[in-house]
Design a protein around this motif. Structure first.
Motif, short mmCIF file in Angstrom:
data_model
loop_
_atom_site.label_atom_id
_atom_site.label_comp_id
_atom_site.label_asym_id
_atom_site.label_seq_id
_atom_site.Cartn_x
_atom_site.Cartn_y
_atom_site.Cartn_z
N ARG A 123 -4.68 -2.23 -4.31
CA ARG A 123 -4.66 -1.26 -3.04
C ARG A 123 -3.18 -1.46 -3.15
O ARG A 123 -2.47 -0.46 -2.40
CB ARG A 123 -5.29 -1.88 -1.12
N GLU A 172 -1.54 2.62 -3.22
CA GLU A 172 -2.49 3.70 -3.22
C GLU A 172 -1.33 5.53 -2.75
O GLU A 172 -1.73 5.71 -3.03
CB GLU A 172 -3.39 3.66 -2.34
N LYS A 173 -0.28 4.61 -1.68
CA LYS A 173 -0.49 5.96 -0.55
C LYS A 173 1.68 6.02 -0.44
O LYS A 173 2.34 4.91 -1.06
CB LYS A 173 -0.04 5.26 0.54
N ASP A 174 2.12 7.13 -0.66
CA ASP A 174 3.18 6.99 -0.55
C ASP A 174 3.78 6.52 1.51
O ASP A 174 3.17 6.67 1.89
CB ASP A 174 4.38 8.73 -0.65
N TYR A 226 0.71 -1.34 -0.23
CA TYR A 226 -0.44 -0.13 -0.07
C TYR A 226 0.84 1.49 0.18
O TYR A 226 0.41 2.54 -0.56
CB TYR A 226 -0.88 -0.60 1.51
N ASN A 230 1.77 7.98 4.13
CA ASN A 230 0.59 7.77 3.78
C ASN A 230 -0.42 8.79 3.66
O ASN A 230 -1.18 9.46 4.10
CB ASN A 230 0.15 7.74 5.55
N ARG A 231 0.40 9.13 2.76
CA ARG A 231 -0.08 10.66 1.92
C ARG A 231 -1.01 9.80 0.38
O ARG A 231 0.19 9.15 -0.20
CB ARG A 231 0.52 11.63 1.18
N LEU A 232 -1.77 10.44 -0.48
CA LEU A 232 -1.44 10.09 -2.04
C LEU A 232 -0.71 10.02 -2.66
O LEU A 232 -0.01 11.29 -2.43
CB LEU A 232 -3.22 10.45 -1.96
N HIS A 233 0.00 9.72 -3.38
CA HIS A 233 0.68 9.73 -4.13
C HIS A 233 0.32 11.10 -5.50
O HIS A 233 -1.50 11.36 -6.07
CB HIS A 233 1.35 8.70 -5.63
N GLU A 234 0.92 11.99 -6.10
CA GLU A 234 0.30 12.68 -6.99
C GLU A 234 -0.13 12.87 -8.24
O GLU A 234 -1.09 12.40 -8.58
CB GLU A 234 1.40 13.92 -7.01
N SER A 235 0.24 11.68 -8.40
CA SER A 235 -0.41 10.84 -9.72
C SER A 235 -0.89 9.82 -9.20
O SER A 235 -1.19 9.41 -7.66
CB SER A 235 0.76 9.90 -11.11
N LEU A 236 -2.40 8.93 -9.89
CA LEU A 236 -2.91 8.13 -9.78
C LEU A 236 -2.56 6.45 -8.83
O LEU A 236 -1.29 6.31 -9.15
CB LEU A 236 -4.02 7.42 -10.44
N ALA A 237 -3.26 5.47 -8.30
CA ALA A 237 -2.40 5.23 -8.11
C ALA A 237 -2.32 3.90 -9.20
O ALA A 237 -3.07 3.97 -9.60
CB ALA A 237 -3.23 3.92 -7.11
#
Ligand SMILES: [Zn+2]
Ligand SMILES: [Zn+2]
Ligand SMILES: [Zn+2]
Lengths: 663, 663, 663
Positions: A483, A486-488, A458, A491-498
């Protein structure tokens, strides 16, 4: 491959010890674990030590040709210590102290408790430094049991601030990394960052994940303190710790400080309290073999070497909802099962049912009146049957990431999301095909494996992304699950999509995701057939990747569910949903085919085969006999082609060609 | 009728803003809401303000021809403020503080927090007083979300004493009014009356109700403080607040201080977490139209004028149990639905999926990488399709009383009693018949309505009794439901049997009441047919009233369930039980017939029609197309007679004669 | 045999009292209970007393030929007292105080509250010492209601240490007795032993049991303080206390200080909140007769003399999940039922539905407007029908042990283990056969009974073992159930296998035990037939005992389930499992046959017969009429051979030959 037992001489009269210990030796037992909860017996008042009893017990063990495994007794400090220093107690999130009166209630970050720990561990290890009968040590007991990895006391608050200050250049960096502009959560300095406490809505996920990492590091640091003192006293001793099964304490994080890992296996309890489904009657009797062996394979995978079962269920146990009697044969079956998955020792817990305290309803090998229970006879049979073996040689790795477990647990998006259970879907599919699997951390060297399954990576940063890409480029075969990416790591979303940095590798992005309750129909097509999936669906937008599966139901219909991409010399399959068992089998066998890994026919639930060191085990965890088909050239070391209910066969040969006769 | 969006420039790099804002304008967006959680961004340390970023964002919004809606950022104070003044935190009933780290944890009665609020609101409103691009303000954010209307801190304790002292002549009067001789609960003075805290049995219901009233008044007073400062700075600005759906904060109590009401609409979440039944698959995809429009009609009814949807669900959302993808078309459908029920603006939440913090799994109109999601395209279509309209003109009122909600919630007498759900039974019946309904408070002027439904006016004093009697006397048609008039306004039983002061009006009294679990058969006869009812049954003893329904099952059999009474020029029907859907339809259509209010055929669940300003909407919240029958003279402004799954038609004409073609 | 009512003059205007009291007399009421919550009315400020109102009420009661029963008002101290002395509040295990605002929140061990209690009780009892209209006293109200037997305040901590110091020679003895070497739980002195508080795992069972004993002793000591002052004032007064039904407060422990016991009976509530199964519709209407009479028989058995129902349900009640209306006739049926089981008085609670406070939804005999409810008419009928009777003469005892209840509750080993429900299995079997049963403590003299059933004597020491052995030796017939003799009185396992000291008596030992969930098949054979059992199975190893039942399913198959042993002149049957209803009937009838106790045919659920003083009652708790078969010589005092729904017949003769006509 040997058998041991846990013994508490302090619970019984001294007159009984020699009888007990001689009966252990008679059963073929080689190791006796002792002392894990005996601090008050050893130090009845501050600075006054009584070692006579333990000396004598160790001596008797030696006398009967066995070895003692001692434990640092820090899971249960004496009352006088806690009354003197109430600050050693952990605190709940709302501030309630965890009180003396059971175990593992002390804080890993308490300076007081660390110094008390050093004091008692030093005295103990000094005492036995030259004792020839002591083989090694277990640190403390089941770190984190009863949900005690995290503590919310003031000492932890300060330690957390320091831990963060060590990991970020500045508080501005931390604010950036976590994204604290959300809901005005910017910090002014490290000192003012405290543990996440009760607040009307959820706490910030980056803060929550940081606190999990910190807490696990605190346990590791606390364990290191034990290990160092033990080794300082005698560097020939082994140092291990007994982990729990299906647990969220990060075993990988502690592994470096231990010589080998060990764990405590209670199959009939685990099926009741850490699997979502109601256990079947057979599971109530002998557990679920995959649930148990997943833990074996994790303890083995963490160090890449044999492990111990430090506590093996001996009969009925007290702590699950119900206390069924294990099946006749189960206690022996579990020993063979552990060894087949790479255990070097199976230590039964405990010698004799205890008459007093919290575990009176936990069986021992012998009953409270000293008479043998079924466990004694089965342990003795197992001791007789086990033989020495080389390590397990697995060509498949399953990547397990505790941080992804913690992070998805705090943002599950569905009451049905369960990290372990999702991982089990892939693991069970591999085991049903007879494949030995190393369960390894994301930092592991993957190159030694022909195929890698990573059900939920994840949190994916550049480093992990590079490692996976390198693995595939150099010919590896990789299967990724729901999943992923999904995250860096903050625990943030990546700026690009998963899947973020894995986009190039997978050749696809997640256009959209959803979770659905079980009462909604969920099907997909894959390779010409229709399969069920559940709970999670990422809708994939393939770029260079080749669509291999397509959703057929609901809003998802027409979107890609599974994509395959060739990269370098290898290939990667990315499954965006939580597959049903049949789809998991299809995905896993395709992977094994691609990687050239051999596998068996698909064995039914409860019947499992596995190979170690050229021998093959066939284990029957069900109440119905099964009949094996075996190559003509293969003989039986133990048992025969019909494997009775809860029985074991050991074949003198590889797993190739082993199957089940059709009825 | 217009479309807006919520934007958080503080979450994104300044370089991106112009792109974002230009894309909003391209989509036809007219309003951009900002700043609701930005206190720390605005005031990074005490007294140091940074407005440059917000100035620039407002300027860009103006540049692209849109208007900004700003928010007072008091739902999320900076950590430095809370560390300085920990007394601003609310407390749970057991004293546990609600900590910084999420939102809405500060006390409405804290003198410190009130003064801090005045400080930040003044600075902010002064700053933008002359800015031509700011249209108005939202106060704070979702007062009471995460169950924070009530707080149990010391400041609240003192304020409660004062609030009581303002409302009673003397403590003796309070003792009399509440009836504190029960269980020795007499008070000696106002100072010693504290918030209801944990005690072995339930707290006194009069005290509990007083605390709910006090807490809601505290929110209103706190909101008034914002509104006054905003108006002081610029009296052309509008002032609103964004309420929640299906919520217990008293919107009527705040309405006087707001120019119009607005609310936050999340249809696929509400069906999961504030309806007792398991949602259907269609509801998971688009919500339940009646659940949503009940909130529209309440926001409209509270001021008797158009409202805003201040947050409109843009796609998948993070906080319900499951996160299904809304149906294709749902985001557009919801905008039409809101407008048809009287909304003037529909503001989507949020512009772009946020990469950080607690709401990463909450979609935006655009995805985290900036690319458009389905929501963007649907919002843009809706912006294109909406047109200006006069207010909704409803001839039926449904009386909703928050105090009766609170009071029956604390004495439900059945786990199945649910004030909102009971109210929905009547509301849904009206909506299935195409009727527009104003949801109004018990203080509303009823004379303007041809028919009034009051499902649970539980607390009835002389004033309300007179108002209802006057309404009926002057020709009004009134339908009363279960638990009407059980209590006086102090939450005591009336000395006469229920419905107390309404006895003369209803012509009947409650001889006895009971609650029953669902597994007990419950049927009654009404007008020659047999119907089901549930949960609650008052056995009526008609005096001058005419028995119209009779219980047919259980102990109740033979007792009157429904009574009708003519009074003055009007009539009243009193239904003593919670009707099933069919009975609710029968009751409601009889009422409409009596009142001469036109209605349609009975539409099935998920298909709804409604009229505003001479136009008629037909909305399909199901996955099956439906075909309308429409008078020949009526044309389609939008769509056609077959309304596809999750699609909308707008007819250029009144609702009369609109129906469904039989299959 | 008489009828009474509970009256609260302080809730009503003085003008009404004479009307109320005259209507009581008209209904045939003889006793009026008053004052139980009136402390603040009596002492509005410290040291100022107002007795005028109570004097007048007592006088009026006398004037109309009735007697007053007064109560010490200590369940609800005034607010001024608690504000002055907040230390009188009890505390939860986590330290949260139980606040003023309902009732029974004060600590039994608080020196302050004890002295305040002495003060108010002395003043009150002095006041009425010579009043001819006061018949006796109730101490406090429902000790322990709302789970308040145990308190965790500092006063309790100190009192616990002293209590322990009084019971053990030394702390070393305590350490030995409890077995504190487990998990380093040795104590250093009595002072440092505190109440069991929240700790990660369970607390030590010996400590937990000691705290239950201490807490119950504290209640008894507190009750003794009331009783002594009452008797000091007037030794002709009776002293009683109103216990709750199905409750864990040890009624036997308080019995010595009371002249007779009384209890509060709410049949339609108890079926909803203290039975595991969903109540049937008939049970919702009239309760379960066995659940109710088990409490009657316990109150009677505890003193071996008639008891009172101090609060009898008068109609619908507020506190269970649902508030169904009792069946027509139920209020009268309950009075006959109580009397048939040995009640001398049935006191309805309350006179009139209260308009204020927490119990507004609790019916009275009359409604809130003063008009009669069904309860008034039924109470009046019952008053008319009841006649004087000698005591119940039971030849069977059922041994109930509160300590075994507490101890098995803290180590249930299955979510389905329920001490009361297991006891009910045997009790109900006896009642279905028309047998009157004394429910007695383990200290009771058993010799007077022909047969004894002891479902769960879990804690068995030498004394109890000797008593049971003597009973059987001298010809008694004994039936023992599951979990017998597992522990010694300190809550440790015996060193020998269960049933420990009862091994010789039973002629068998427990080889192994298990618990199983309901979805696992569980059957056994007994006496040629197959029966079901549930939840618990001890596998018996018969020594001299004769195997009588054998498990037929699962791992248990082939093991002995039931064993019978002749000893001296008597016999003992030991059933190792929780029998199904049919097996319980078989066991119980075999016991009765052996003991020569007569019994009836097996009556169906809800229809019960019982004999008192030569008369026989036939009670129908169902909604279907039943027809009795009666010996020709027996006439009907009340009713006839067809007993209608919820109706009663009283036969002028013994129970012999009474049965049901087949349909
Ligand atoms: Zn800590
Ligand atoms: Zn407050
Ligand atoms: Zn206390």
């Amino acid at each position: 491959m040997t058998v041991g037992v846990c013994y508490f001489p302090e619970h019984w009269s001294r007159e009984r010890w020699e009888t007990d210990i001689s009966q252990m030796a008679e059963a073929g037992i080689e190791y006796v674990r002792m002392g894990e909860f005996a601090w008050r017996r050893i130090e009845p008042e501050r600075g006054t030590f009584d070692f006579a009893w333990l000396d004598e017990a160790v001596e008797l063990i030696g006398k009967f040709g066995m070895k003692a495994v001692l434990c640092t007794p820090t899971a249960t400090p004496p009352k006088w210590l806690v009354d003197e220093h109430p600050d050693v107690r952990q605190r709940e999130q709302d501030g309630t102290p965890r009180e003396w009166g059971s175990r593992r209630f002390t804080c890993f970050n308490s300076p007081t408790y660390r110094s008390e720990t050093e004091r008692i561990v030093s005295v103990l290890t000094d005492r036995y430094a030259d004792n020839p009968h002591v083989a090694g040590w277990q640190t403390d007991n089941e770190f984190g049991c009863h949900e005690t990895v995290t503590c919310y006391c003031e000492d932890c608050g300060e330690a957390f601030s320091e831990w963060l200050a060590d990991r970020y250049e500045s508080v501005a960096d931390l604010n950036d990394a976590w994204g604290t502009t959300f809901w005005s959560q910017q910090y002014d300095d490290f000192e003012s960052i405290d543990p996440p406490k009760p607040t009307p809505a959820a706490n910030h996920p980056s803060r929550v994940l940081a606190y999990e990492r910190f807490s696990n590091d605190s346990v590791a640091e606390y364990n290191r303190l034990h290990a160092a003192l033990i080794r300082e006293a005698n560097d020939e001793w082994f140092v291990t710790h007994n982990f729990m099964g299906g647990f969220s304490l990060d075993a990988f994080r502690l592994a470096a400080d231990l010589d080998f890992l060990s764990w405590d296996s209670y199959p009939t309890g685990f099926v009741q309290d850490r699997q979502p489904d109601t256990p079947t009657v057979d599971e109530l009797r002998a557990g679920n073999p995959d649930q148990v062996s997943m833990n074996h394979d994790l303890q083995r995978g963490a160090k890449g070497k044999p492990f111990w079962v430090m506590e093996q269920q001996p009969g009925d146990i007290n702590w699950p909802p119900q206390s069924p009697q294990p099946a006749d044969g189960a206690m022996r079956l579990w020993a063979h099962h552990a060894v087949a998955h790479g255990a070097d020792a199976v230590v039964y817990f405990r010698w004799r049912r205890c008459r007093q305290g919290q575990e009176q309803y936990h069986a021992g090998l012998r009953r409270q009146d000293g008479s043998p229970d079924r466990g004694y006879r089965e342990a003795s049979t197992a001791a007789d049957e086990l033989f020495d073996l080389d390590s397990v040689d697995a060509s498949v790795a399953l990547v397990h990431d505790y941080e992804s477990l913690w992070a998805t647990r705090s943002q599950p998006l569905s009451p049905d999301w369960d990290y372990w259970n999702h991982l089990r879907t892939y693991y069970d599919a591999l085991r049903a095909r007879g494949v030995q699997v190393d369960i390894v951390s994301p930092e592991a060297t993957l190159e030694r494996y022909d195929a890698v399954v990573a059900p939920t990576l994840y949190l994916v940063g550049d480093e992990l992304s590079t490692a996976l890409t390198d693995y595939v480029d150099s010919g590896g075969c990789l299967l990724l699950g729901a999943r992923t990416g999904e995250k860096d790591p903050y625990n943030r979303l990546h700026e690009s999509l998963a899947p973020g940095p894995l986009t190039a590798l997978t050749g696809a992005q997640v256009a959209r995701h959803e979770t659905l309750p079980d009462h909604v129909e969920t099907r997909l097509s894959y390779d010409g057939a229709t399969y069920e999936f559940r709970t999670w669906a990422s809708w994939l937008a393939p770029e260079v990747g080749v669509p291999r599966g397509e959703y057929r139901t609901g809003e998802a219909a027409g979107n890609t569910a599974i994509v395959r991409n060739a990269a370098g010399d290898g290939s990667v399959t990315y499954c965006g949903c939580w597959p049903g068992d049949d789809l998991a089998d299809a995905l896993v066998t395709e992977l094994l085919d691609a990687a050239g890994v051999e596998y068996t026919e698909r064995f039914p639930d409860g019947v499992r085969v596995m190979e170690r060191d050229g021998y093959t085990w066939a284990l029957n965890f069900t109440s119905d006999p099964v009949t094996l088909t075996v190559p003509d050239s293969t003989g039986f070391l133990l048992g025969e082609s019909t494997v009775d209910a809860f029985d074991t066969a050991v074949l003198d040969g590889s797993i190739r060609g082993v199957g089940l006769a059709s009825e």
